[in-house]
Design a protein around this motif. Structure first.
Motif, short mmCIF file in Angstrom:
data_model
loop_
_atom_site.label_atom_id
_atom_site.label_comp_id
_atom_site.label_asym_id
_atom_site.label_seq_id
_atom_site.Cartn_x
_atom_site.Cartn_y
_atom_site.Cartn_z
N LEU A 71 3.81 0.77 1.23
CA LEU A 71 3.87 0.43 -0.14
C LEU A 71 3.82 1.44 -1.32
O LEU A 71 4.66 1.06 -2.20
CB LEU A 71 2.24 -0.39 -0.62
N VAL A 72 3.42 2.69 -0.85
CA VAL A 72 3.32 3.64 -1.81
C VAL A 72 4.64 4.42 -1.69
O VAL A 72 5.49 4.66 -2.89
CB VAL A 72 2.27 4.56 -1.61
N LEU A 73 5.32 4.65 -0.67
CA LEU A 73 6.45 5.61 -0.07
C LEU A 73 7.63 4.92 -0.15
O LEU A 73 8.77 5.47 -0.27
CB LEU A 73 6.10 6.44 1.02
N LEU A 74 7.80 3.72 0.35
CA LEU A 74 8.96 3.04 0.70
C LEU A 74 9.56 1.89 -0.20
O LEU A 74 10.51 1.64 -0.45
CB LEU A 74 8.94 2.52 2.03
N VAL A 75 8.28 1.01 -0.60
CA VAL A 75 8.84 0.10 -1.65
C VAL A 75 9.56 0.29 -2.67
O VAL A 75 10.60 -0.02 -3.04
CB VAL A 75 7.50 -0.76 -1.92
N PRO A 76 9.28 1.43 -3.44
CA PRO A 76 10.01 1.95 -4.47
C PRO A 76 11.47 2.33 -4.23
O PRO A 76 12.25 2.39 -5.38
CB PRO A 76 9.05 3.34 -4.96
#
Length: 403
Positions: A71-76
């Protein structure tokens, strides 16, 4: 090309047909299901690998940690990279994690597979804002609701599927089957989804810095993350404690029978599409407020269901319906804040949403051991009250200018 132009262009060229929307809904459900298969299989997996109960509990924890990291590293990355390629890649890597889990001869490879599956299963959270971007503006709520209904069904039915397939071919079977289905989803999505390049070029570091700006600049985002986190906390309070209640002396259900309770919760997923349609009609605040009220009311039914299955089923259905209404209306509001930053906004929202669930899960274990079902219902009602107060706070402050 501006983001608005891209949104209009995708919609005008049929970027989101009904068939594509349903495919994305199925893909999101299958993506997240891999994180929940292990829950009814922990005893079997612990016996197979010779793990202690404490080590077996890490099977679930590793998947959760992987998902938070994703959620923190890939979704953006959905705002930085070509979205079709990113979506398909994450689906393929999820399949690889499932294969690693299914074929694991020892615990180290088992945990590696679970962590990779959790990390890459956030492809589902890339697809949700992708669907919002592809949909015509007047149908955006319905599109988000449909995809999120698929995600909810994946979460709720994963336990039922795991129990059934494990009975047929052992605990590894469900991971092999899901791996094959995820590979098929990757191929179908590559054929169905249109290419979509970001309107602006942003570096990875700049994207993270901009997430701080988004959080500070939009009070509505802060209110909606609290509303979402508290509602998901109430959701996990129910589903963590329900197994304790149904397996206890009051009901005495078997593991397979408990898994079937997910079917009752799945009926609440119908609320996702309905909530999206109401949001498209300009009733998004009404949907959130109504969902918060129903969420709180559901705990009265659940408390009465301590010894009565009819009340219990009614409470489960109402709670899942309410949580979906709140969640879909939240996403409609959040995605509208800055369309060119939908993936980053979704990363902020879903990370806090998930931590609300983790908090609910942790508190439920403590409350159940000290106060049983009545204490759990009080805890769930407390989370629900926070949801109502948060929504009220947003309504009271929504006309204040952003700093």
């Amino acid at each position: 090309m501006t983001t608005a132009a891209q949104d209009t262009g995708l919609a005008a060229t049929g970027g989101l047909t009904r068939r594509t929307l349903l495919l994305m809904a199925v893909a999101t459900g299958l993506s997240v299901a891999g994180n929940y298969f292990s829950q009814p299989l922990l005893d079997t997996m612990a016996h197979h690998f010779g793990m202690s109960s404490g080590t077996a509990a890490l099977v679930v924890t590793v998947s959760q940690i992987g998902y938070v990291c994703g959620l923190v590293l890939l979704v953006p990355l959905g705002d930085l990279l070509e979205r079709r390629r990113l979506t398909v890649t994450l689906c393929a890597l999820t399949a690889a994690g499932l294969v690693c889990t299914a074929a694991a001869p020892e615990t180290s490879l088992l945990f590696t597979g679970l962590a990779l599956t959790g990390l890459c299963s956030v492809g589902a959270q890339v697809m949700v804002p992708f669907a919002a971007t592809m949909a015509a503006p007047e149908a955006r709520g319905r599109a988000v609701g449909t995809v999120m209904a698929g995600l909810l069904l994946g979460i709720l039915l994963a336990r039922t599927a795991a129990g059934g397939l494990a009975e047929l071919g052992g605990w590894r079977t469900v991971y092999w089957v899901n791996a094959g289905l995820m590979l098929m989803m990757a191929l179908l999505l590559w054929r169905a989804l249109p290419p979509f390049h970001p309107a602006e070029r942003v570096s990875y570091g700049s994207a993270f810095r901009s997430m701080v700006r988004l959080w500070r600049h939009h009070p509505v985002l802060r209110w909606r993350t609290l509303t979402g986190a508290s509602s998901f906390g109430a959701f996990t309070v129910l589903w963590v404690s329900l197994t304790f209640l149904l397996s206890g002396p009051g009901y005495g259900w078997s593991t397979a029978a408990i898994g079937l309770m997910g079917l009752a919760g799945a009926a609440g997923s119908a609320a996702a599409s309905a909530a999206g349609r109401l949001a498209d009609r300009g009733l998004v605040h009404t949907v959130t407020g109504g969902g918060a009220v129903l969420l709180t009311a559901s705990w009265g039914l659940l408390a009465a269901g301590r010894h009565d299955l009819a009340w219990l089923l009614a409470g489960v259905l109402l709670l899942d319906l309410a949580v979906q209404a709140v969640h879909i209306s939240n996403q409609n509001v959040v995605y509208a804040l800055e369309p060119q930053a939908r993936s980053r906004l979704n990363s902020i929202y879903m990370t806090t949403y998930f931590f609300g669930g983790v908090t609910g899960s942790a508190l439920t274990s403590v409350v159940w051991s000290h106060a049983g079902w009545p204490g759990v219902c009080t805890l769930g009602a407390a989370f629900s009250t926070v949801t109502m107060l948060s929504h009220l706070g947003e309504r009271l402050t929504r006309n204040r200018p952003a700093p």
